[in-house]
Design a protein around this motif. Structure first.
Motif, PDB file in Angstrom:
ATOM      1  N   PRO A 145     -62.617   8.660 -10.639  1.00 60.77           N
ATOM      2  CA  PRO A 145     -62.683   7.801  -9.456  1.00 60.77           C
ATOM      3  C   PRO A 145     -63.866   8.150  -8.551  1.00 60.77           C
ATOM      4  CG  PRO A 145     -60.453   8.637  -9.772  1.00 60.77           C
ATOM      5  CD  PRO A 145     -61.344   9.394 -10.717  1.00 60.77           C
ATOM      6  N   PRO A 146     -64.688   7.189  -8.165  1.00 64.29           N
ATOM      7  CA  PRO A 146     -65.811   7.476  -7.259  1.00 64.29           C
ATOM      8  C   PRO A 146     -65.339   7.944  -5.887  1.00 64.29           C
ATOM      9  CG  PRO A 146     -65.551   5.118  -7.578  1.00 64.29           C
ATOM     10  CD  PRO A 146     -64.651   5.774  -8.569  1.00 64.29           C
ATOM     11  N   GLU A 147     -64.093   7.621  -5.528  1.00 69.62           N
ATOM     12  CA  GLU A 147     -63.552   8.075  -4.241  1.00 69.62           C
ATOM     13  C   GLU A 147     -63.393   9.596  -4.200  1.00 69.62           C
ATOM     14  OE1 GLU A 147     -61.889   3.916  -4.956  1.00 69.62           O
ATOM     15  OE2 GLU A 147     -62.199   5.737  -6.152  1.00 69.62           O
ATOM     16  N   TRP A 148     -63.381  10.234  -5.356  1.00 72.71           N
ATOM     17  CA  TRP A 148     -63.246  11.689  -5.426  1.00 72.71           C
ATOM     18  C   TRP A 148     -64.563  12.374  -5.784  1.00 72.71           C
ATOM     19  CZ3 TRP A 148     -58.093  12.093  -8.685  1.00 72.71           C
ATOM     20  CH2 TRP A 148     -57.035  11.616  -7.909  1.00 72.71           C
ATOM     21  N   MET A 149     -65.646  11.663  -5.648  1.00 70.19           N
ATOM     22  CA  MET A 149     -66.954  12.246  -5.938  1.00 70.19           C
ATOM     23  C   MET A 149     -67.654  12.667  -4.648  1.00 70.19           C
ATOM     24  SD  MET A 149     -68.463   9.812  -8.965  1.00 70.19           S
ATOM     25  CE  MET A 149     -67.609   9.669 -10.536  1.00 70.19           C
ATOM     26  N   GLU A 164     -65.790   5.846   3.396  1.00 65.20           N
ATOM     27  CA  GLU A 164     -64.766   4.974   3.961  1.00 65.20           C
ATOM     28  C   GLU A 164     -63.598   4.747   3.010  1.00 65.20           C
ATOM     29  OE1 GLU A 164     -66.663   1.401   5.166  1.00 65.20           O
ATOM     30  OE2 GLU A 164     -67.928   2.368   6.676  1.00 65.20           O
ATOM     31  N   GLU A 165     -63.638   5.382   1.848  1.00 63.77           N
ATOM     32  CA  GLU A 165     -62.592   5.172   0.846  1.00 63.77           C
ATOM     33  C   GLU A 165     -61.783   6.450   0.676  1.00 63.77           C
ATOM     34  OE1 GLU A 165     -62.004   2.318  -0.620  1.00 63.77           O
ATOM     35  OE2 GLU A 165     -63.753   1.221   0.087  1.00 63.77           O
ATOM     36  N   SER A 166     -60.463   6.281   0.555  1.00 68.24           N
ATOM     37  CA  SER A 166     -59.600   7.431   0.353  1.00 68.24           C
ATOM     38  C   SER A 166     -58.419   7.018  -0.527  1.00 68.24           C
ATOM     39  CB  SER A 166     -59.090   7.985   1.681  1.00 68.24           C
ATOM     40  OG  SER A 166     -58.256   9.107   1.466  1.00 68.24           O
ATOM     41  N   ILE A 167     -58.171   7.778  -1.584  1.00 68.21           N
ATOM     42  CA  ILE A 167     -57.015   7.540  -2.442  1.00 68.21           C
ATOM     43  C   ILE A 167     -56.386   8.879  -2.780  1.00 68.21           C
ATOM     44  CG2 ILE A 167     -57.950   5.421  -3.460  1.00 68.21           C
ATOM     45  CD1 ILE A 167     -58.562   7.132  -5.984  1.00 68.21           C
ATOM     46  N   SER A 168     -55.112   8.868  -3.143  1.00 69.59           N
ATOM     47  CA  SER A 168     -54.437  10.096  -3.536  1.00 69.59           C
ATOM     48  C   SER A 168     -54.089  10.113  -5.020  1.00 69.59           C
ATOM     49  CB  SER A 168     -53.153  10.286  -2.712  1.00 69.59           C
ATOM     50  OG  SER A 168     -52.300   9.165  -2.874  1.00 69.59           O
ATOM     51  N   ARG A 169     -54.150   8.927  -5.674  1.00 71.10           N
ATOM     52  CA  ARG A 169     -53.850   8.841  -7.097  1.00 71.10           C
ATOM     53  C   ARG A 169     -54.971   8.078  -7.809  1.00 71.10           C
ATOM     54  NH1 ARG A 169     -48.413   5.813  -7.841  1.00 71.10           N
ATOM     55  NH2 ARG A 169     -49.684   4.235  -6.788  1.00 71.10           N
ATOM     56  N   THR A 170     -55.285   8.490  -9.038  1.00 68.80           N
ATOM     57  CA  THR A 170     -56.356   7.825  -9.771  1.00 68.80           C
ATOM     58  C   THR A 170     -56.062   6.348  -9.984  1.00 68.80           C
ATOM     59  OG1 THR A 170     -55.345   8.455 -11.883  1.00 68.80           O
ATOM     60  CG2 THR A 170     -57.042   9.916 -10.990  1.00 68.80           C
ATOM     61  N   GLN A 171     -54.780   5.990 -10.161  1.00 72.41           N
ATOM     62  CA  GLN A 171     -54.437   4.594 -10.421  1.00 72.41           C
ATOM     63  C   GLN A 171     -54.642   3.695  -9.197  1.00 72.41           C
ATOM     64  OE1 GLN A 171     -52.407   7.257 -10.751  1.00 72.41           O
ATOM     65  NE2 GLN A 171     -50.227   6.709 -10.488  1.00 72.41           N
ATOM     66  N   ASP A 172     -54.856   4.307  -8.025  1.00 75.82           N
ATOM     67  CA  ASP A 172     -55.117   3.510  -6.823  1.00 75.82           C
ATOM     68  C   ASP A 172     -56.607   3.206  -6.647  1.00 75.82           C
ATOM     69  OD1 ASP A 172     -52.424   3.472  -6.129  1.00 75.82           O
ATOM     70  OD2 ASP A 172     -52.571   5.371  -5.034  1.00 75.82           O
ATOM     71  N   SER A 173     -57.437   3.805  -7.475  1.00 76.87           N
ATOM     72  CA  SER A 173     -58.871   3.557  -7.381  1.00 76.87           C
ATOM     73  C   SER A 173     -59.205   2.195  -7.972  1.00 76.87           C
ATOM     74  CB  SER A 173     -59.645   4.639  -8.148  1.00 76.87           C
ATOM     75  OG  SER A 173     -61.021   4.361  -8.189  1.00 76.87           O
ATOM     76  N   LYS A 174     -60.113   1.480  -7.321  1.00 74.81           N
ATOM     77  CA  LYS A 174     -60.594   0.232  -7.897  1.00 74.81           C
ATOM     78  C   LYS A 174     -61.412   0.549  -9.145  1.00 74.81           C
ATOM     79  CE  LYS A 174     -60.947  -2.164  -3.445  1.00 74.81           C
ATOM     80  NZ  LYS A 174     -61.871  -2.826  -2.475  1.00 74.81           N
TER      81      LYS A 174
END
Length: 234
Positions: A145-149, A164-174
């Motif tokens: 996920p790019p949100e974790w890069m 501006e992006e934050s997720i806690s699970r990989t499946q929530d990433s676009k």
């Protein structure tokens, strides 16, 4: 319809790879990466010409019995670590115009470090242009996920790539995609006008992670050999 157009396949191959010296003549199965690239290009139903762009006399000698044209030796200033692939391709297109009065309508870039490209992949990209796109490319899904890069900032600290992006699970990433380097095709006018790709007129087709492997380092070469063996077992 394709017969109305000159469609040129360019295989860019320089000898001076520092990360994996001599990679273009390394074998996957019984064929070198150069041979695999040439074979897939020659099986395309759309390509009118296939040429090798290289500065290497070794590579020119290596392909002399293969079905590929080598109309020039690439200038040394286009064969170093800082050389742009687009400059290499423009040089090839311009050479054919100036020296042979032969002008291409569509240019297809086929890098030899992608051994699982087939003629079908090449023709998919060309067909997208024949159907109206100005350019086309192959892509794959990203595997993280790019949100974790992160980047490392000038202070040596980590900072999020997407602030501006934050997720806690990989499946929530676009779902995100990247070019996989197997096929780039574009109209010659885009090349001349230095129109970058992708752009709003670029079409794409999706490929699998395994087929998308690029060989630039030894671990990628070893992985490609494993994938090749698996493909030939199943």
């Amino acid at each position: 319809m394709a017969n109305k157009y000159n469609i040129l396949g360019i295989i860019p191959a320089r000898e001076g790879s520092k990360r994996l010296p001599g990679k273009n003549t390394m074998l996957i199965g019984k064929k070198s990466l150069l041979e695999i690239a040439i074979d897939s290009a020659n099986k395309s139903k759309y390509l009118n010409r296939v040429i090798l762009s290289t500065e290497s006399k070794k590579y020119i000698n290596f392909v002399k019995n293969l079905n590929v044209e080598v109309p020039f030796i690439r200038p040394c200033n286009l064969a170093d670590d800082n050389s742009s692939t687009w400059d290499v391709v423009r040089h090839a297109v311009d050479f054919l115009i100036k020296q042979e009065k032969w002008q291409t309508d569509i240019v297809v870039i086929l890098q030899p470090n992608t051994p699982f490209r087939t003629a079908k992949h090449i023709d998919k990209a060309i067909k997208l242009i024949l159907d109206g796109a100005d350019s086309a490319m192959s892509i794959r899904e990203v595997d993280y996920p790019p949100e974790w890069m992160y980047r490392i900032n000038k202070n040596g600290n980590l900072e999020k790539l997407l602030t501006e992006e934050s997720i806690s699970r990989t499946q929530d990433s676009k779902q995100t995609y990247q070019p996989n380097g197997l096929v780039y095709a574009l109209k010659a006018k885009n090349l001349r006008n230095k129109i970058p790709m992708p752009n709003t007129s670029t079409k794409y087709f999706l490929m699998t992670f395994n087929d998308s492997i690029n060989i630039d380092e030894e671990w990628q070469f070893n992985m490609a050999k494993l994938i090749y063996e698996q493909k030939n077992i199943t």
